[in-house]
Enzyme design. Structure first.
Site, PDB file in Angstrom:
ATOM      1  N   ARG A  48      48.655  26.759  28.955  1.00 43.48           N
ATOM      2  CA  ARG A  48      47.644  26.960  29.925  1.00 43.48           C
ATOM      3  C   ARG A  48      48.285  26.499  31.215  1.00 43.48           C
ATOM      4  O   ARG A  48      47.864  27.132  32.193  1.00 43.48           O
ATOM      5  CB  ARG A  48      46.367  26.251  29.638  1.00 43.48           C
ATOM      6  CG  ARG A  48      45.232  25.944  30.841  1.00 43.48           C
ATOM      7  CD  ARG A  48      43.924  25.518  30.666  1.00 43.48           C
ATOM      8  NE  ARG A  48      43.914  24.450  29.484  1.00 43.48           N
ATOM      9  CZ  ARG A  48      44.236  23.104  29.699  1.00 43.48           C
ATOM     10  NH1 ARG A  48      44.776  22.811  30.730  1.00 43.48           N
ATOM     11  NH2 ARG A  48      44.085  22.468  28.596  1.00 43.48           N
ATOM     12  N   TYR A 101      32.127  43.458  47.132  1.00 36.83           N
ATOM     13  CA  TYR A 101      32.141  43.795  45.666  1.00 36.83           C
ATOM     14  C   TYR A 101      30.985  43.132  45.187  1.00 36.83           C
ATOM     15  O   TYR A 101      30.561  42.043  45.407  1.00 36.83           O
ATOM     16  CB  TYR A 101      33.229  43.538  45.124  1.00 36.83           C
ATOM     17  CG  TYR A 101      33.290  43.625  43.583  1.00 36.83           C
ATOM     18  CD1 TYR A 101      33.526  44.827  43.012  1.00 36.83           C
ATOM     19  CD2 TYR A 101      33.373  42.429  42.833  1.00 36.83           C
ATOM     20  CE1 TYR A 101      33.385  44.987  41.660  1.00 36.83           C
ATOM     21  CE2 TYR A 101      33.187  42.490  41.523  1.00 36.83           C
ATOM     22  CZ  TYR A 101      33.363  43.848  40.789  1.00 36.83           C
ATOM     23  OH  TYR A 101      33.458  43.976  39.525  1.00 36.83           O
ATOM     24  N   ASP A 174      40.158  40.182  49.806  1.00 40.30           N
ATOM     25  CA  ASP A 174      40.150  40.832  48.401  1.00 40.30           C
ATOM     26  C   ASP A 174      40.942  42.044  48.781  1.00 40.30           C
ATOM     27  O   ASP A 174      40.317  42.975  49.580  1.00 40.30           O
ATOM     28  CB  ASP A 174      38.748  41.295  47.988  1.00 40.30           C
ATOM     29  CG  ASP A 174      38.637  41.851  46.640  1.00 40.30           C
ATOM     30  OD1 ASP A 174      39.657  42.387  46.422  1.00 40.30           O
ATOM     31  OD2 ASP A 174      37.508  41.745  46.087  1.00 40.30           O
ATOM     32  N   LYS A 199      42.763  46.626  38.422  1.00 42.40           N
ATOM     33  CA  LYS A 199      42.584  47.851  39.201  1.00 42.40           C
ATOM     34  C   LYS A 199      43.955  48.386  39.189  1.00 42.40           C
ATOM     35  O   LYS A 199      44.580  48.880  38.658  1.00 42.40           O
ATOM     36  CB  LYS A 199      41.619  47.630  40.587  1.00 42.40           C
ATOM     37  CG  LYS A 199      40.251  47.060  40.112  1.00 42.40           C
ATOM     38  CD  LYS A 199      39.463  47.717  39.232  1.00 42.40           C
ATOM     39  CE  LYS A 199      38.244  46.686  38.761  1.00 42.40           C
ATOM     40  NZ  LYS A 199      37.617  45.976  39.797  1.00 42.40           N
TER      41      LYS A 199
HETATM   42  C1  LIG Z   1      36.672  44.871  39.958  1.00 40.05           C
HETATM   43  C2  LIG Z   1      36.810  43.952  41.384  1.00 40.05           C
HETATM   44  C3  LIG Z   1      36.900  42.693  41.327  1.00 40.05           C
HETATM   45  C4  LIG Z   1      36.491  41.858  40.064  1.00 40.05           C
HETATM   46  O1  LIG Z   1      37.532  41.998  39.272  1.00 40.05           O
HETATM   47  P1  LIG Z   1      37.578  41.763  37.700  1.00 40.05           P
HETATM   48  O2  LIG Z   1      38.835  41.909  37.203  1.00 40.05           O
HETATM   49  O3  LIG Z   1      36.604  42.809  37.291  1.00 40.05           O
HETATM   50  O4  LIG Z   1      36.924  40.319  37.407  1.00 40.05           O
HETATM   51  C5  LIG Z   1      36.703  42.178  42.674  1.00 40.05           C
HETATM   52  N1  LIG Z   1      36.944  42.769  43.799  1.00 40.05           N
HETATM   53  C6  LIG Z   1      36.891  43.957  43.898  1.00 40.05           C
HETATM   54  C7  LIG Z   1      37.339  44.723  45.220  1.00 40.05           C
HETATM   55  C8  LIG Z   1      37.095  44.915  42.726  1.00 40.05           C
HETATM   56  O5  LIG Z   1      36.955  46.147  42.672  1.00 40.05           O
END
Ligand SMILES: *Cc1c(COP(=O)(O)O)cnc(C)c1O
Length: 382
Positions: A48, A101, A174, A199
């Protein structure tokens, strides 16, 4: 001279295995590591806290973001939660963009505000001038997405960072939509970069993950402490899959951007479309900011259906290659209706989205096939 982006994507943190010479980073499943004497180990004690596969991923993505420190998490939300815990406390305020988001909004407004006493405000961050309206004295964090999800607004990171820093707040970006290939927020003054590696970075719709990149040593220590103390860490196999995706990030992004530009042009010409939201279009309000801070304009395109919600719902069900589904950033093209799908959690809040909005994640299929598929679906909605 330091190595280029593509070279680092393939080699940073990924030297051949010193024991066997394997060029692919092994999936290191061991949860514990032998010690020669108490406290005498080779950098790994318990999985961990750290493990070799995760270490490779952390070194690599930190390098791509131009960050001194990187931390991998079990999901983008786990990464966001840890960053917010590191930077905020009871009675501090997080300033969010108007189209953050949906999950970020939910985490702040429905989890941390309820259980941790965190406050939030939302404002138009596309201009530093309008930042003031949402500012609160106790603002500790300005949270940015650029381009934003789902409206693809672009925020001038350097301009916002200058104002936020002057007022004593940290800036988190982000960077999921842009990826470090297109945009490196730390170079523009951001303090922290977060990713959903689910993504583009993973890129193949087969792994959920998150990442935090930090320039500052002290803040990195706090994130490291929380990563271990809270424990929302990815498995070694997840780390392997994400690292495998990273190797081709640059070539994939080049093609995503190329095809998205052609899709935006098609939408722009089509009578069923009221408005195209794509930062690559000169008329897009974020075009100048995007040009200043991005290498190219990304693979996401949104648009408003002229026929409103009904037409939008018909279009998202009419495509053959663009699969109706949530998520984004992978090899296959996706289409979705944010108001009812990805952004249903912001309904009724200041972040609610137009029900005529359709969001596309332009994938890597043959471009002509994608254009034909879209044209046919749009013709139905015209
Ligand atoms: C999908 C997404 C998240 C969240 O991520 P997860 O891997 O689904 O927890 C945060 N910010 C953006 C812009 C996203 O597209």
């Amino acid at each position: 001279m330091s190595d280029g982006f593509e070279t680092r994507a393939i080699h940073a943190g990924q030297d051949p295995d010193p024991v066997t010479g394997a060029v692919v980073t092994p999936i290191s499943l061991s949860t514990t590591f032998a010690q020669a004497g108490v406290g005498d180990h080779r950098g790994y004690e318990y999985a961990r806290t750290s493990n070799p596969t995760r270490q490779a991923l952390e070194t690599c993505v930190a390098s791509l973001e131009g960050a001194r420190h990187g931390f991998a998490f079990a999901s983008g939300m786990a990464a966001e939660d840890t960053v917010l815990r590191a930077l905020t406390g009871p009675d501090t305020n997080v300033l969010l963009p108007l189209d953050a988001y949906g999950g970020t909004f939910r985490l702040v407004a429905r989890v941390l505000a309820d259980t941790g006493g965190l406050h939030w405000s939302a404002g138009d961050l596309t201009s530093p001038a309008t930042l003031g309206d949402a500012w609160r004295d106790e603002t500790a964090v300005v949270w940015l997405e650029t381009p934003t999800n789902p409206l693809l607004s672009c925020i001038d990171i350097a301009a916002i960072a200058a104002v936020a820093h002057e007022r004593g707040a940290k800036v988190v970006v982000d960077n999921t939509f842009a990826t470090p290939y297109l945009q490196r927020p730390l170079e523009f003054g951001a303090d922290v970069v977060v990713h959903s590696t689910t993504k583009y970075i993973g890129g193949h719709s087969d792994v959920v993950g998150g990442f935090v990149a930090v320039a500052d040593d002290e803040l990195a220590e706090r994130v490291r402490f929380l990563q271990n103390a809270v424990g929302a860490v990815p498995s070694p196999f997840d780390c392997y899959l994400i690292l495998r995706g990273v190797k081709t990030l640059a070539v994939r992004m080049d093609r995503h951007c190329h095809s998205a530009r052609a899709v935006a042009a098609l939408l722009h010409e089509h009578p069923a479309v009221a408005r195209v939201l794509y930062p690559g279009l000169a008329a897009h309000p974020g075009h100048d900011a995007a040009r200043r801070q991005m290498r190219d304009f990304g693979g996401m395109v949104s648009f408003l259906a002229r026929g409103g919600e009904e037409a939008a719902l018909a279009m998202v069900s009419a495509t053959r290659l663009f699969t109706l589904g949530e998520s984004l950033g992978a090899v296959e093209s996706l289409i979705e209706h944010p108001a009812r799908m990805t952004h249903a959690s912001v309904a009724g809040s200041p972040l609610a989205v137009d029900p005529a909005l359709v969001r596309l994640s332009v994938g890597l299929e043959t471009l002509d096939d994608l254009l034909e598929d879209l044209r046919a679906a749009l013709d139905q909605g015209a």
